[in-house]
Design a protein around this motif. Structure first.
Motif, PDB file in Angstrom:
ATOM      1  N   ARG A  36       0.832  -1.199   0.000  1.00  0.00           N
ATOM      2  CA  ARG A  36       0.000   0.000   0.000  1.00  0.00           C
ATOM      3  C   ARG A  36       0.868   1.250   0.000  1.00  0.00           C
ATOM      4  N   ARG A  37       1.904   1.214   0.824  1.00  0.00           N
ATOM      5  CA  ARG A  37       2.770   2.389   0.907  1.00  0.00           C
ATOM      6  C   ARG A  37       3.476   2.638  -0.425  1.00  0.00           C
ATOM      7  N   GLN A  44       2.183   9.067  -6.812  1.00  0.00           N
ATOM      8  CA  GLN A  44       2.395  10.509  -6.841  1.00  0.00           C
ATOM      9  C   GLN A  44       3.660  10.884  -7.586  1.00  0.00           C
ATOM     10  N   ARG A  66      -9.178   2.900  -4.805  1.00  0.00           N
ATOM     11  CA  ARG A  66      -8.935   4.328  -4.724  1.00  0.00           C
ATOM     12  C   ARG A  66      -8.470   4.888  -6.064  1.00  0.00           C
ATOM     13  N   ARG A  69     -10.770   5.649  -9.390  1.00  0.00           N
ATOM     14  CA  ARG A  69     -11.434   6.927  -9.637  1.00  0.00           C
ATOM     15  C   ARG A  69     -10.505   7.952 -10.254  1.00  0.00           C
TER      16      ARG A  69
ATOM     17  N   GLU B 484     -11.889  11.621  -4.246  1.00  0.00           N
ATOM     18  CA  GLU B 484     -11.893  11.634  -2.780  1.00  0.00           C
ATOM     19  C   GLU B 484     -12.128  13.029  -2.231  1.00  0.00           C
ATOM     20  N   GLN B 487     -15.741  13.663  -2.387  1.00  0.00           N
ATOM     21  CA  GLN B 487     -16.453  12.869  -1.385  1.00  0.00           C
ATOM     22  C   GLN B 487     -16.275  13.462   0.002  1.00  0.00           C
ATOM     23  N   LEU B 536      -5.698  14.083   3.572  1.00  0.00           N
ATOM     24  CA  LEU B 536      -5.793  13.567   2.198  1.00  0.00           C
ATOM     25  C   LEU B 536      -4.531  13.897   1.409  1.00  0.00           C
ATOM     26  N   GLY B 539      -1.866  11.561   1.816  1.00  0.00           N
ATOM     27  CA  GLY B 539      -2.049  10.194   1.377  1.00  0.00           C
ATOM     28  C   GLY B 539      -2.903   9.325   2.269  1.00  0.00           C
ATOM     29  N   VAL B 540      -3.572   9.915   3.273  1.00  0.00           N
ATOM     30  CA  VAL B 540      -4.456   9.105   4.106  1.00  0.00           C
ATOM     31  C   VAL B 540      -5.709   8.780   3.311  1.00  0.00           C
ATOM     32  N   TYR B 541      -6.249   7.580   3.531  1.00  0.00           N
ATOM     33  CA  TYR B 541      -7.444   7.191   2.792  1.00  0.00           C
ATOM     34  C   TYR B 541      -8.671   7.851   3.379  1.00  0.00           C
ATOM     35  N   ASN B 543     -11.693   6.792   3.689  1.00  0.00           N
ATOM     36  CA  ASN B 543     -12.467   5.957   4.601  1.00  0.00           C
ATOM     37  C   ASN B 543     -11.992   6.075   6.029  1.00  0.00           C
ATOM     38  N   GLU B 544     -10.661   6.154   6.169  1.00  0.00           N
ATOM     39  CA  GLU B 544     -10.121   6.243   7.520  1.00  0.00           C
ATOM     40  C   GLU B 544     -10.459   7.569   8.158  1.00  0.00           C
ATOM     41  N   GLY B 586      -0.634   6.009   8.112  1.00  0.00           N
ATOM     42  CA  GLY B 586      -0.865   5.622   6.727  1.00  0.00           C
ATOM     43  C   GLY B 586      -0.340   6.609   5.716  1.00  0.00           C
TER      44      GLY B 586
END
Lengths: 105, 591
Positions: A36-37, A44, A66, A69, B484, B487, B536, B539-541, B543-544, B586
């Motif tokens: 994920r990281r 980016q 993610r 989109r 995002e 949203q 955001l 890079g934090v999602y 949903n979290e 995250g």
């Protein structure tokens, strides 16, 4: 100015190493957190296409979703050296269905 | 005076002959039952009279007595805490005399003639007084100091004035005019209801009338001396909004006119107000309230008068230098009463049968609002704010009463049946409501509450407007197709709507929010937005972020009591901390 995008491959070491021969950047990972990281980081950094093995992708569905989109990067699922889980193909089928309304593949 | 004869009766309209001595708008007594009526049209010696009581059993040939006076109200101590009908008859005294329902010809003076009030003079013998000067005061209730003023048309030198206990009709002061005429001043004065009380000049209304209702104070404020309309379909909460304003508005006197609405709504007022405590004075809210009731089963002609009765009483308190708020619920019933009389007079109807003069009557009424310099030599300022409910049939505000009202008033709180259906109360639609006092109030807020208040308000409103656009996209292609960032915007506007705009009128802590609390709450919601954006970016999602537990605390911030507002600042710190945690867990920048 023309943007030059890069291609990255994310997956377990054995599966992705061969891509190095093609001149593509490879990112060997071992677990979901690391994957994920890596994906978030390289997303980016002007990576236009990120190939990711199905085994790793199945660990990080949120991350994959993610980038669905976003226009860039395109995340493409590929089988690993242990064979395919078929989720890559299923995603392609779903996209086709969403785009044209029926499955023609 | 000459006695007229009835020639025609048509519901509340009576036509009488032989009335050549009377003038239009004179009060008359119809038949030997002495029903009170008012002449609204004269043709030769034929007068058309609107009768403020039931006309059953009245027939041609019966007498009509003229009084030669216009319809007037009695103004003096005893108004506060009373409940009057449309022509200022005290309903409580009438009940004591005649029983639960209004009977005909009940003749009771508006102000109690026997009750003694303690009068304290504020002028001395030999002082020069002009109209509007305060000659003395009466402590009417524990919070209202009733100021006795020199009536219009009287000026001169005070010859005698006494302190002590007087009834409203006792002479308390004698004034000798410049032409040596002697005026005996009582505590009570009379004023014709259809004529606005005089003042020196109008002053621009630029001070917020704060109501404790977040959506109103923050987004659609009304000023002291302003005018506002609350149109809305049935069941959307007009009456609750009016009640909330009557309860919590920052006015010294409230006049509540229940005009043609259900009787139990007035009962609610009567039951609830005495128990509610005014946050400013610590006294019962009833101690600053005057009620005028013409419920839907009361005579329709008196409905027409009730609005004027109410506003004249309100003007009287304004003249004392108070900030007064008048609630009229509902002006549509009043317009319907006008329509009924106009139809019986066989006038040419205008739109939807309303008389052609509907617009000018509504304008005349709302124009009596304002912030003014009162008569009198002390240059005191008074304000009269008018808030009228409008009940457009079917909720369609393209009908004549709503349109005529919106032409005059400067604040429009559009109630929305959809919001009410979704249990979003107060159901004031933030997209189509407006306040033309916004600029003045923005300046006032920035000076008195917080320098960043108007900027925050504008930002929150911009977000709400963007939300409306995003919602359309969501309806077409689904929420997942939004980025995002968008949203997050939807999440934050949902928080603005549910955590800020929604307000429970029946919750102890939530029914009233001080400006300080409103400011902190708005800052909190927007602060969360800024922090979430920061997350955001790192890079934090999403949903979290939206599953953070601290969001529950933001949602419950409205229930924080006024004396523990520091807790809101603590929530802010928690938000920062939670976001920092997310980023370090995250985020990618520090990875």
């Amino acid at each position: 100015m023309i943007y030059m995008f890069k291609i990255g491959v994310v997956g377990d070491k054995d599966s992705v190493l061969a891509f190095k021969a093609l001149g593509v950047d490879v990112f060997p990972v071992y677990d979901g957190v690391e994957a994920r990281r890596i994906v978030d980081t390289i997303a980016q950094q002007k990576y236009g296409i990120i190939f990711i093995t199905e085994q790793i992708a199945s660990l990080i569905p949120e991350t994959i979703e993610r980038y669905d989109r976003e226009l860039i990067p395109a995340i493409i699922l590929i089988p690993s050296n242990q064979g395919t889980l078929n989720i890559g193909m299923r995603r392609i089928n779903e996209n086709v269905e969403n785009a044209i309304g029926s499955n023609i593949l | 005076m000459k006695v007229g004869r009835i020639v025609k009766v048509s519901g509340p309209l009576v036509v009488a002959e032989g009335m050549d001595e009377a003038n239009v708008y004179d009060v008359v007594q119809v038949s030997d039952n002495k029903l009170i009526g008012e002449i609204i049209e004269m043709r030769g010696d034929r007068a058309s009279i609107q009768v403020y009581e039931e006309t059953t059993g009245i027939g041609p040939g019966e007498p009509v007595y003229t009084t030669g006076e216009p319809l007037s109200v009695e103004l003096g101590p005893g108004l506060i805490e009373s409940m009057f009908d449309g022509i200022q008859r005290p309903l409580e005294s009438i009940r004591d005399l005649y029983g639960d329902f209004l009977s005909r010809g009940a003749d009771v003076p508006a102000l109690d003639r026997n009750k003694k009030w303690k009068f304290e003079p504020t002028v001395k013998v030999g002082d020069q007084v002009v109209p509007g000067d305060i000659i003395g005061t009466v402590q009417e209730t524990s919070i209202v100091l009733h100021k006795i003023m020199v009536p219009d048309g009287v000026s001169g030198i005070v010859k005698s004035i006494e302190a002590g206990e007087f009834t409203v009709v006792d002479t308390v002061c004698v004034v000798e005019g410049p032409d040596k005429t002697i005026h005996n001043l009582q505590m009570m004065q009379k004023w014709p209801v259809r004529k606005g009380r005089r003042y020196v000049k109008k002053i621009p209304p630029n001070e917020l009338l704060y109501t404790g209702q977040r959506v109103i104070d923050t987004f659609f404020p009304v000023t002291k001396g302003g005018t506002a309309a609350v149109p809305g379909p049935f069941g959307s909460g007009k009456t609750v909004v009016q009640h909330q304003l009557a309860k919590w508005a920052d006015a010294e006197i409230i006049v509540y006119v229940g005009c043609g609405e259900r009787g139990n709504e007035m009962t609610d007022v009567l039951m609830e107000f005495p128990e509610l405590i005014d946050p400013k004075t610590g006294e019962s809210l009833m101690k600053r309230t005057v009620l005028i009731a013409n419920t839907s089963n009361m005579p329709v002609a008196a409905r027409e008068a009730s609005i004027y009765t109410g506003i004249t009483i309100a003007e009287y308190f304004r003249d004392m230098g108070y900030s007064v708020a008048l609630m009229a619920d509902s002006t549509s019933r009043w317009a319907e009463a006008l329509r009924e009389m106009s139809g019986r007079l066989e006038e040419m109807p205008g739109d939807e049968g309303y008389p052609a003069y509907l617009g000018s009557r509504i304008a005349e009424f709302y124009e009596r609002a304002g912030r003014v310099q009162c008569l009198g030599s002390d240059n005191r300022l008074g304000a009269l704010t008018v808030i009228g409910a409008v009940s457009p049939p079917g909720g369609d505000i393209s009908e004549p009463v709503s349109q005529a009202t919106l032409r005059i008033v400067k604040v429009f709180w559009g109630l929305d049946a959809n919001l009410a259906y979704r249990r979003h109360f107060p159901a004031i639609n933030w997209l189509n409501s407006y306040s033309l006092y916004q600029n003045e109030v923005d300046a006032w807020m920035d000076a008195n509450v917080d320098p960043s208040f108007s900027a925050n308000r504008a930002r929150a409103m911009a977000l709400l407007q963007e939300e409306a656009g995003l919602q359309e996209i969501v309806r077409l292609v689904g929420r997942d197709s939004l980025s995002e960032w968008d949203q997050l915007k939807l999440e934050v506007t949902k928080s603005i709507r549910e955590d800020y705009l929604q307000q429970n009128a029946f919750h102890d802590q939530d029914a009233f929010a001080s400006l300080k609390k409103q400011n902190l709450m708005l800052q909190l919601v927007l602060f969360f937005y800024d922090e979430a954006r920061r997350a955001l970016e790192n890079g934090v999602y999403l949903n979290e972020i939206i599953n953070l537990e601290v969001r529950d605390r933001i949602a419950r911030a409205k229930y924080i009591p006024e004396d523990r507002l520091d807790e809101i600042l603590e929530i802010k710190k928690e938000v920062s901390k939670a976001i920092d945690d997310l980023i370090s867990k995250g985020g990618i920048l520090d990875a």
